[in-house]
Design an enzyme around this catalytic site. Structure first.
Site, PDB file in Angstrom:
ATOM      1  N   ALA A  26       0.890  -1.162   0.000  1.00  0.00           N
ATOM      2  CA  ALA A  26       0.000   0.000   0.000  1.00  0.00           C
ATOM      3  C   ALA A  26       0.929   1.212   0.000  1.00  0.00           C
ATOM      4  O   ALA A  26       1.690   1.404   0.945  1.00  0.00           O
ATOM      5  CB  ALA A  26      -0.861  -0.016   1.252  1.00  0.00           C
ATOM      6  N   LYS A  30       6.350  -4.131  -6.646  1.00  0.00           N
ATOM      7  CA  LYS A  30       6.759  -4.525  -8.013  1.00  0.00           C
ATOM      8  C   LYS A  30       5.932  -5.682  -8.550  1.00  0.00           C
ATOM      9  O   LYS A  30       5.607  -5.733  -9.736  1.00  0.00           O
ATOM     10  CB  LYS A  30       8.235  -4.946  -8.003  1.00  0.00           C
ATOM     11  CG  LYS A  30       9.190  -3.852  -7.655  1.00  0.00           C
ATOM     12  CD  LYS A  30       9.489  -3.036  -8.879  1.00  0.00           C
ATOM     13  CE  LYS A  30      10.331  -1.839  -8.519  1.00  0.00           C
ATOM     14  NZ  LYS A  30      10.356  -0.877  -9.622  1.00  0.00           N
ATOM     15  N   ASN A  77       2.442  -4.390  -9.524  1.00  0.00           N
ATOM     16  CA  ASN A  77       2.548  -3.538 -10.719  1.00  0.00           C
ATOM     17  C   ASN A  77       2.746  -4.387 -11.984  1.00  0.00           C
ATOM     18  O   ASN A  77       2.138  -4.131 -13.024  1.00  0.00           O
ATOM     19  CB  ASN A  77       3.734  -2.581 -10.603  1.00  0.00           C
ATOM     20  CG  ASN A  77       3.539  -1.528  -9.535  1.00  0.00           C
ATOM     21  OD1 ASN A  77       2.447  -1.376  -8.999  1.00  0.00           O
ATOM     22  ND2 ASN A  77       4.603  -0.801  -9.216  1.00  0.00           N
ATOM     23  N   ASN A  96      17.658  -3.209 -15.074  1.00  0.00           N
ATOM     24  CA  ASN A  96      17.938  -1.891 -15.639  1.00  0.00           C
ATOM     25  C   ASN A  96      19.439  -1.652 -15.504  1.00  0.00           C
ATOM     26  O   ASN A  96      20.190  -2.543 -15.074  1.00  0.00           O
ATOM     27  CB  ASN A  96      17.071  -0.802 -14.981  1.00  0.00           C
ATOM     28  CG  ASN A  96      17.411  -0.583 -13.510  1.00  0.00           C
ATOM     29  OD1 ASN A  96      18.446  -1.033 -13.013  1.00  0.00           O
ATOM     30  ND2 ASN A  96      16.536   0.100 -12.798  1.00  0.00           N
ATOM     31  N   THR A 141      17.330  -2.946 -19.668  1.00  0.00           N
ATOM     32  CA  THR A 141      16.565  -1.746 -20.012  1.00  0.00           C
ATOM     33  C   THR A 141      17.425  -0.523 -19.721  1.00  0.00           C
ATOM     34  O   THR A 141      18.122  -0.465 -18.709  1.00  0.00           O
ATOM     35  CB  THR A 141      15.228  -1.680 -19.248  1.00  0.00           C
ATOM     36  OG1 THR A 141      15.483  -1.568 -17.851  1.00  0.00           O
ATOM     37  CG2 THR A 141      14.366  -2.900 -19.523  1.00  0.00           C
ATOM     38  N   GLY A 178      16.431   2.998 -19.969  1.00  0.00           N
ATOM     39  CA  GLY A 178      15.688   4.252 -19.903  1.00  0.00           C
ATOM     40  C   GLY A 178      15.397   4.810 -21.279  1.00  0.00           C
ATOM     41  O   GLY A 178      14.895   4.099 -22.159  1.00  0.00           O
ATOM     42  N   ALA A 185       8.065   2.435 -15.142  1.00  0.00           N
ATOM     43  CA  ALA A 185       8.479   2.204 -16.541  1.00  0.00           C
ATOM     44  C   ALA A 185       8.974   0.765 -16.694  1.00  0.00           C
ATOM     45  O   ALA A 185       8.567   0.045 -17.614  1.00  0.00           O
ATOM     46  CB  ALA A 185       9.580   3.186 -16.941  1.00  0.00           C
ATOM     47  N   ASP A 221       8.369  -1.825 -14.740  1.00  0.00           N
ATOM     48  CA  ASP A 221       7.284  -2.797 -14.513  1.00  0.00           C
ATOM     49  C   ASP A 221       6.433  -2.935 -15.774  1.00  0.00           C
ATOM     50  O   ASP A 221       6.050  -4.042 -16.162  1.00  0.00           O
ATOM     51  CB  ASP A 221       6.391  -2.332 -13.351  1.00  0.00           C
ATOM     52  CG  ASP A 221       7.145  -2.304 -12.030  1.00  0.00           C
ATOM     53  OD1 ASP A 221       8.125  -3.064 -11.888  1.00  0.00           O
ATOM     54  OD2 ASP A 221       6.764  -1.512 -11.149  1.00  0.00           O
ATOM     55  N   ALA A 249       4.106   4.569 -20.320  1.00  0.00           N
ATOM     56  CA  ALA A 249       4.069   4.692 -18.846  1.00  0.00           C
ATOM     57  C   ALA A 249       4.777   5.960 -18.378  1.00  0.00           C
ATOM     58  O   ALA A 249       4.346   6.583 -17.410  1.00  0.00           O
ATOM     59  CB  ALA A 249       4.705   3.463 -18.198  1.00  0.00           C
TER      60      ALA A 249
HETATM   61  P1  ADP Z   1      13.372   1.163 -14.531  1.00  0.00           P
HETATM   62  O1  ADP Z   1      12.064   1.863 -14.508  1.00  0.00           O
HETATM   63  O2  ADP Z   1      13.316  -0.238 -13.988  1.00  0.00           O
HETATM   64  O3  ADP Z   1      14.520   1.959 -13.963  1.00  0.00           O
HETATM   65  P2  ADP Z   1      14.179   1.924 -17.238  1.00  0.00           P
HETATM   66  O4  ADP Z   1      14.361   3.315 -16.733  1.00  0.00           O
HETATM   67  O5  ADP Z   1      15.325   1.290 -17.943  1.00  0.00           O
HETATM   68  O6  ADP Z   1      13.728   0.916 -16.078  1.00  0.00           O
HETATM   69  O7  ADP Z   1      12.893   1.939 -18.195  1.00  0.00           O
HETATM   70  C1  ADP Z   1      12.304   0.760 -18.692  1.00  0.00           C
HETATM   71  C2  ADP Z   1      11.883   0.966 -20.134  1.00  0.00           C
HETATM   72  O8  ADP Z   1      10.892   2.012 -20.202  1.00  0.00           O
HETATM   73  C3  ADP Z   1      13.000   1.405 -21.083  1.00  0.00           C
HETATM   74  O9  ADP Z   1      13.715   0.273 -21.579  1.00  0.00           O
HETATM   75  C4  ADP Z   1      12.203   2.103 -22.174  1.00  0.00           C
HETATM   76  O10 ADP Z   1      11.605   1.159 -23.038  1.00  0.00           O
HETATM   77  C5  ADP Z   1      11.084   2.793 -21.382  1.00  0.00           C
HETATM   78  N1  ADP Z   1      11.492   4.159 -20.985  1.00  0.00           N
HETATM   79  C6  ADP Z   1      11.983   4.553 -19.787  1.00  0.00           C
HETATM   80  N2  ADP Z   1      12.265   5.882 -19.793  1.00  0.00           N
HETATM   81  C7  ADP Z   1      11.938   6.339 -21.023  1.00  0.00           C
HETATM   82  C8  ADP Z   1      11.984   7.618 -21.676  1.00  0.00           C
HETATM   83  N3  ADP Z   1      12.437   8.712 -21.038  1.00  0.00           N
HETATM   84  N4  ADP Z   1      11.574   7.699 -22.970  1.00  0.00           N
HETATM   85  C9  ADP Z   1      11.104   6.603 -23.624  1.00  0.00           C
HETATM   86  N5  ADP Z   1      11.035   5.369 -23.067  1.00  0.00           N
HETATM   87  C10 ADP Z   1      11.437   5.227 -21.800  1.00  0.00           C
END
Ligand code: ADP
Length: 320
Positions: A13, A41, A44, A185, A221, A223, A255, A257, A287
């Site tokens: 929660a 997690k 989600n 990540n 992943t 970002g 993102a 998840d 997301a």
């Molecule tokens: P976590 O949320 O676990 O830290 P990431 O930051 O690597 O993981 O994000 C997971 C995925 O979400 C990325 O591989 C990408 O596909 C998408 N994503 C995250 N941030 C962005 C962004 N700024 N623009 C576009 N896609 C994003």
């Protein structure tokens, strides 16, 4: 028949309070916009799998409290089979106490509470659903003996084991040996391998360390860069960088998840790893365009529309 995804993991929660500034020791601050939202997690990722169209079962422990009952009803509403979500007598549902300040920074305290009961004994009691699942998706917010028991049962019954190793921590060799696909990540990849992941070259290096520990498929992943795939095929390592979709990010919570949910759903539908990763990038991008955790997870219709109509996420083959 649709392939079955079993998500095993945490439920929290999330108590969120907005404050101008975080309180210092001994100080009381007045906040606003207090809300209690579903988090953890495991929950989600179960929501992401179901909302994105996957046949989804969830294994989790919550308390016999108001939130425990409410989260089960919400998960049911999202179309998740909650037959293995148990309310444990005498404990509270897991909790996260979250302050968010004016700069959108957060400051979080968590307590696992009922999540601690998702151990080997609990998993063994529900072993039938692991045996009949096609994919098992887990994270690291519940006891490791439960994860190991689930993974061991899964490999005995040809259930593909996917681990999203969050929050980042070292893993036992026994658990590593059971994993088919790992999805860290950049930070988590560094915790697991000691390699700082900044670009496709360093991602390839980190992935080779994970291959060396017995994992055939690594998806890191990255970002806004997208996701890096490295697969052992015969005697070769095949690597691809699948770029992210360009979006204006407002909140990157969940993102990862959402990405994991999208990846699993796409794999159960028979997409190959590159197509599945591109679809997952689309889900992750949607997301980050929205605020919140479970509130930011898109539906399948939204994801299909976005991936079909927004250009981006090209694939670069790096090696064969
Ligand atoms: P976590 O949320 O676990 O830290 P990431 O930051 O690597 O993981 O994000 C997971 C995925 O979400 C990325 O591989 C990408 O596909 C998408 N994503 C995250 N941030 C962005 C962004 N700024 N623009 C576009 N896609 C994003």
């Amino acid at each position: 028949m649709k392939k079955q995804i079993l998500v095993l993991g945490s439920v929290n929660a999330d108590h969120v309070l907005r404050v101008n500034q975080f309180p210092r020791p001994g100080e009381t601050v007045t906040g606003s916009q207090y809300s209690i939202v579903g988090g953890g997690k495991g929950a989600n990722q179960a929501v992401a799998c179901a909302r994105l169209g996957g046949q989804t079962r969830f294994m989790a422990c919550v308390g016999v409290d108001a939130f425990g009952g409410q989260i089960i009803r919400q998960l049911d509403d999202d179309g998740i089979d909650t037959g293995c979500v148990e309310q444990i007598e005498g404990v509270n549902t897991g909790v996260a106490l979250i302050f968010v300040d004016d700069n959108a920074e957060n400051c979080i305290g968590i307590a696992g509470e009922a999540n601690h009961y998702l151990n080997a004994t609990f998993v063994e009691r529900h072993q039938q659903v692991i045996k009949t699942a096609d994919y098992l998706l887990m994270q690291l917010e519940t006891p490791e003996d439960g994860l190991l028991e689930a993974a061991t049962l899964a490999i005995q019954h040809d259930t593909t084991v996917v681990l999203n190793p969050t929050p980042g921590k070292p893993l036992s060799e026994a658990l590593l040996a059971c994993i088919d696909i790992i999805t860290p990540n950049q930070t988590e990849a560094e915790v697991l391998t000691g390699v700082k992941v900044e670009d496709p070259e360093s991602a390839a290096h980190a992935a080779s360390v994970l291959h060396g520990r017995g994992i055939a498929t690594v998806v890191i992943t990255m970002g806004s860069q997208g996701a890096f795939i490295s697969r052992l095929q015969d005697d070769d390592t095949v690597t691809e960088m699948v770029s992210a979709f360009h979006v204006a990010a407002v909140d990157t919570t969940a993102a990862g998840d959402t990405f994991n949910g999208g990846l699993l759903v796409a794999l159960t539908e028979g997409m190959d790893m590159v197509a599945a990763t591109r679809f997952a990038n689309g889900c992750g991008a949607l997301a980050v365009k929205r605020h919140g955790a479970q509130t930011s997870i898109p539906t399948r219709a939204e994801a299909d529309d976005f991936v079909a109509n927004v250009s981006g996420s090209p694939v670069v083959s790096l090696s064969r």
